[in-house]
Scaffold this motif. Structure first.
Motif, PDB file in Angstrom:
ATOM      1  N   GLY A  96      -0.350   8.344   3.244  1.00 36.39           N
ATOM      2  CA  GLY A  96      -1.809   8.390   3.174  1.00 36.39           C
ATOM      3  C   GLY A  96      -2.339   9.728   2.729  1.00 36.39           C
ATOM      4  O   GLY A  96      -1.583  10.684   2.558  1.00 36.39           O
ATOM      5  N   GLY A  97      -3.622   9.807   2.544  1.00 40.38           N
ATOM      6  CA  GLY A  97      -4.280  11.074   2.300  1.00 40.38           C
ATOM      7  C   GLY A  97      -4.492  11.421   0.851  1.00 40.38           C
ATOM      8  O   GLY A  97      -5.151  12.402   0.544  1.00 40.38           O
ATOM      9  N   GLN A  98      -3.955  10.630  -0.072  1.00 44.13           N
ATOM     10  CA  GLN A  98      -4.213  10.959  -1.472  1.00 44.13           C
ATOM     11  C   GLN A  98      -5.697  10.879  -1.784  1.00 44.13           C
ATOM     12  O   GLN A  98      -6.449  10.175  -1.139  1.00 44.13           O
ATOM     13  CB  GLN A  98      -3.494  10.004  -2.434  1.00 44.13           C
ATOM     14  N   LYS A  99      -6.067  11.598  -2.827  1.00 41.69           N
ATOM     15  CA  LYS A  99      -7.484  11.688  -3.136  1.00 41.69           C
ATOM     16  C   LYS A  99      -8.054  10.357  -3.610  1.00 41.69           C
ATOM     17  O   LYS A  99      -9.193  10.049  -3.414  1.00 41.69           O
ATOM     18  CB  LYS A  99      -7.711  12.734  -4.230  1.00 41.69           C
ATOM     19  N   SER A 100      -7.272   9.583  -4.297  1.00 38.95           N
ATOM     20  CA  SER A 100      -7.835   8.344  -4.812  1.00 38.95           C
ATOM     21  C   SER A 100      -6.790   7.255  -4.760  1.00 38.95           C
ATOM     22  O   SER A 100      -5.601   7.508  -4.871  1.00 38.95           O
ATOM     23  CB  SER A 100      -8.308   8.525  -6.247  1.00 38.95           C
ATOM     24  N   SER A 101      -7.264   6.062  -4.554  1.00 37.87           N
ATOM     25  CA  SER A 101      -6.371   4.926  -4.578  1.00 37.87           C
ATOM     26  C   SER A 101      -6.400   4.356  -5.978  1.00 37.87           C
ATOM     27  O   SER A 101      -7.428   4.332  -6.631  1.00 37.87           O
ATOM     28  CB  SER A 101      -6.890   3.864  -3.604  1.00 37.87           C
ATOM     29  N   MET A 136      -7.580  -0.709  -4.977  1.00 37.80           N
ATOM     30  CA  MET A 136      -8.984  -1.097  -4.890  1.00 37.80           C
ATOM     31  C   MET A 136      -9.134  -2.610  -5.055  1.00 37.80           C
ATOM     32  O   MET A 136      -9.949  -3.241  -4.373  1.00 37.80           O
ATOM     33  CB  MET A 136      -9.809  -0.367  -5.956  1.00 37.80           C
ATOM     34  N   TYR A 144       0.856  -1.173   0.000  1.00 40.39           N
ATOM     35  CA  TYR A 144       0.000   0.000   0.000  1.00 40.39           C
ATOM     36  C   TYR A 144       0.892   1.222   0.000  1.00 40.39           C
ATOM     37  O   TYR A 144       1.949   1.220   0.632  1.00 40.39           O
ATOM     38  CB  TYR A 144      -0.833  -0.023   1.281  1.00 40.39           C
TER      39      TYR A 144
END
Lengths: 449, 449, 449
Positions: free
Chosen positions: B383-388, B393, B379
């Motif tokens: 963290g905190g990005q707008k989209s994975s 997913m 992963y």
């Protein structure tokens, strides 16, 4: 058995100031620098305790919680970047978003090129500060407006992050409103975000006010309010409450409940849990509301709906996380949330609670043909009118479906009438001796279909 | 237990020439005059055997195959009509569509009026020769362009059909690619049509090339390729293999796979067989693709899906038979099919085979909360990005649904993500010890839901 | 076993005059002043008995029928209002809608203000007389055009209602057409409305003619025709036939079947009863027809579908009650219904009866592969045509689905072909020895899925 009045729980129309009250609380929460651990969480819980008496839990650093280990506690005092001319370029004191959350302490002088590797901006939203975290990596960084970065001249920059990572604990708070039954409705909001107003000062404030509003009420269900850091916090809570999660009949995660978007509900993993049906019923009557299927990306419903638990927990919000431009930026500020939207979210939650509380399964005691409503004063005495009012329709639907296999919510789903009207009709028919209960409902959850 | 790599089967991106190779083979098949029996079928099987070693079967005239009897074998050497002036008007040598397939031998002189009763044209497509058959009737006839017929003057016409109907046999060919399991994927194409390029030189050529491409591969399933005359051929095969059709877990009939239309799939009679779901998944990602419910009119899926068998066999094609103007006319020629469409059809079939091969049902070994992917390098650490990304997913979906009740295809259906991505995610999670198999999959078909 | 010919029941195309015949009967019914009791009902049954031999039942005043008590019988001789000038303002002789149905006798002189409390008008349809009742309240009243009321000067009005409420009885009529089985198809129309042509002179007349048309026919089912006052009438019938309602396999309530609207069907409470599926099939082939979900507001389907009975009874009508402006007003007169619409309604009912009668479940005796239809003369001998006619498709569908689990109606639902064509195909295949019956159908209802 006492006959619970499903309307008894309904809040009187909220005072004109309810939205303002929630907003005011969110406003006080906003400046605090929260993270998944640390004193910011404790200050937040202190503020929320002003509304409702929270029980505070501390989970020590190093504790194993399922697959995770509670990390060191993070606290930060100050952080800044000074430019080649000695002037401050970025200061944590201006916005706690400026520092990557969980940055390790650092002090040093770097050339701009080197510094850039530690700086996060949003080139497409050049005036906004992004929100970034590095919980489980020993890194540090700053977040700033892209425009500001672009103007920074070459040269040496002095960087100082006065933070510490220490053996401490992860903190969460909870409040249990005890009802007649020990079966629970879990309401959960993440407490780990710093100065982001919608995500999730709004959820924290609304949940505290909702808990407060229940205090004086006698309910069937017990209501558990959980204020915990995202992911690791709910995992820690699940880990410490594994033996009692079977008591959770309904659950909602709350986030982003103060913006102007129309309400949205993300279904639980089960998809057809009672909470999914109740939220669908309530939002089905709100123009523009959205129902979204479960996906394993979002907030703590990810944990509650992990396959080992698969709890009936959905998520309520307004603007959907990750889809609005203010999300995880400095634009998610106190202007982005409004009292009227907070109040609207509050109203929707109380409607759902009304359904959870008011649900029962009536049995028509005169099931052969319609009973004569006119004789009992339940029907307009003069026939032939073109249409029967909603109340008459509710009476007819309840009588027709009260075969012991339709709860009130099932009746609402089939008839398209509001749960509230059907509940009122069922009470009226019950008062006239036309309905009994199909099954005892001492234990909520037992006679829910 | 060996861990099969579902991607292991995927062909590397087909060489630029794959479409040309299939086309070239179709081109060689085109001129042959095939029918439901006769030497044209044998020549066709000879040509296909250049790709893959076909086993040839001969079913003697008079053999009872369920409700049918194998007819006499038909072979034709020449046929022509000469006009009043002695000039040849129609010659079988120009196009084998000119003679009604299975015409009895005939020699005689007829007035135009009498001859007309034996001539078939398409008044609405006056320049095209139709395709007609009279397999089970002792008739004869010619097919020709309506324009040509219109210009034929009154007078006496000399007709000669040098054909023979003899005690012989019906011929079909099959090739079995043996996999780990004896359970089978049946792929079937009709071999009885004469010079019709799309229907079905395209299907024959594509199927032979697909069989060839599997030769070097190790597969879970066994793959049976059947090249048999329509209707009576598949009925004969079913009749001679009645004791082993229970081994067929998946099946596809192929026809018309070389034209410019978007791919189409006609569901099996069952409608929800694994092949139906796999094709729906693949075509669901192809713009303009069509899914069509089963109906008992079409190609040999009619026989495989007859109620006494009800096999999980669907049909793959591009332009839907009977709905395109070139269908069963001389316009279904080598210009009507193109290498790029043949290659596209080939690609779709390999994607379906990848799903059949790659399907399994994972079990999350850390089902309570999410396992910590970051610690395992699975992963993004920050963290905190707008989209994975899609991969993140896929990891989250697989973990969330790996409760032993969702196969990878079921996960693809629920998540809307490509099977390929989920299979890759499951492999990665499996490699990191996060997943086990919910059930042994020694026998394919056992753990497919 | 006798092979029932499902077409045997189909009426030959109705004579040109059928619509006129129904209309003429409705026309004779129109002037009678009906109510839920009284001589108007008896006169109506007398007229209907001219078509079919009705059995008349009298249920005495005071009889308990489930939750209801049969009221006193109401009869009215005359009623009028005379104005201050002595002139008649409203006269029951002009329209029986002028008096509120079930008004108690009254004689007196009132000031206009006092009188107004007893007068009902339709301000938004000022030239129409509304229809009103007061069955179970000791009230009286008049109905009139709003325009007329507006012109009435102040002053004293002389009012006289020469009616009587006496110990008598409630009257209903029924006719039973006996079929091979004692299982029943119930057809019911309310007989209580006075001069309202569509609601329900149309239903009464059509039902009587339908009963008449069945007299000469041999049917599988028994057909029960019920002409009873709304609500209390069907409740009385249910109360006196409680031990035999289990025989009802299908049922339809009829009302408003003569207007220009397209046919509409309201499903039974069950929603998926055979009658619901059969009506959906028939109306699915009628442009503009509507299918409406059950609701407990309407006509006597309310009683048949009460939870203690839950009979498979739907409702057939054209304009939906309560939604057309003429509903329950003097505009629902003989101009509002037309012979062609009555005939169209009749046709639809006979199609539904054909399905009920013609339903059976065939079993393919040659289920492996298709049987060779050509050899049996059931298929065009010359292959290769672009499309098979509907009949060929029906043959193929019946053979394919004749696995003993698909009735003809289920085949119609899956194939999209008309029941009639499939029934003809099944008969043809049966005659050629290709089909058997999957189960004996001595008792209708047994092999219906």
């Amino acid at each position: 058995m006492e006959h619970l009045n499903p309307e008894g729980l309904r809040s009187p129309p909220p005072p004109a100031s309810l939205g303002q009250e929630i907003y005011a609380l969110a406003e006080r929460l906003f400046p605090i620098c929260r993270s998944i651990t640390g004193d910011g969480v404790r200050q937040t819980l202190d503020l929320l305790s002003g509304q409702v008496d929270l029980q505070r839990h501390e989970v020590p650093t190093g504790t194993q919680v399922f697959d995770w280990i509670v990390p060191k506690e993070w606290n930060i005092r100050s952080a800044r970047i000074a430019g080649p001319d000695g002037q401050t370029v970025v200061d944590f004191a201006d916005s706690n978003l400026h520092v990557v959350n969980y940055s390790v302490p650092f002090k040093g002088t770097l050339a701009l090129d080197e510094l850039r590797k530690h700086i996060h901006t949003l080139p497409e939203q050049p005036d906004l500060i992004p929100y970034r975290t590095c919980y489980y990596a020993p890194a540090w960084g700053f977040c700033m407006a892209h425009d500001r970065l672009a103007k920074m001249p070459d040269g040496l920059y002095r960087v100082e992050i006065d933070a510490e990572l220490t053996y401490g604990s992860l903190t969460y708070g909870e409040y249990l409103h005890r009802g007649q039954s020990e079966r629970e409705f879990l309401l959960s909001a993440h407490i780990c975000h710093p100065s982001l107003a919608n995500d999730n000062c709004s959820g924290l404030a609304l949940l505290a006010m909702l808990a407060k509003s229940l205090k004086a009420k006698k309910t069937r269900y017990s209501y558990r309010f959980l204020f915990a850091p995202g992911t690791i916090g709910s995992i820690a809570w699940l880990s410490r409450n594994e033996d009692r999660v079977h008591l959770i009949d309904h659950g909602l995660v709350l986030s982003c409940v103060g913006d102007a978007a129309r309400p949205a509900y993300k279904r639980s993993r089960r998809g057809d849990a009672f909470i999914d049906r109740a939220m669908a019923h309530v939002l089905g009557r709100e123009a523009g509301a959205r129902l979204i299927d479960f996906s394993p990306y979002g907030y703590d419903e990810r944990q509650y709906c992990s396959p080992g638990f698969n709890l009936p927990v959905g998520m309520f919000q307004r603007a959907v996380h990750g889809t609005f431009p203010e999300y995880h930026t400095s634009a998610d500020n106190l202007d982005f949330i409004r009292p009227e939207h907070l109040e609207d979210s509050f109203r929707i939650l109380t409607e759902v609670i009304d359904i959870v509380e008011g649900e029962w399964t009536p049995l028509n005691l005169f099931p052969k043909g319609e009973p004569q409503l006119g004789r009992r004063g339940l029907y307009a005495a003069l026939g032939g009118q073109k249409s029967s009012g909603a109340t008459s329709m509710s009476l007819l639907w309840v009588l027709n479906l009260a075969d012991g296999r339709h709860s009130l919510l099932a009746m609402a789903e089939r008839s398209g009438l509001p749960f509230r009207e059907l509940a009122a009709a069922a009470r009226l028919l019950s008062d006239h001796g036309l309905l009994a209960e199909a099954a005892p409902r001492g234990q909520p959850g037992i006679n829910l279909d």
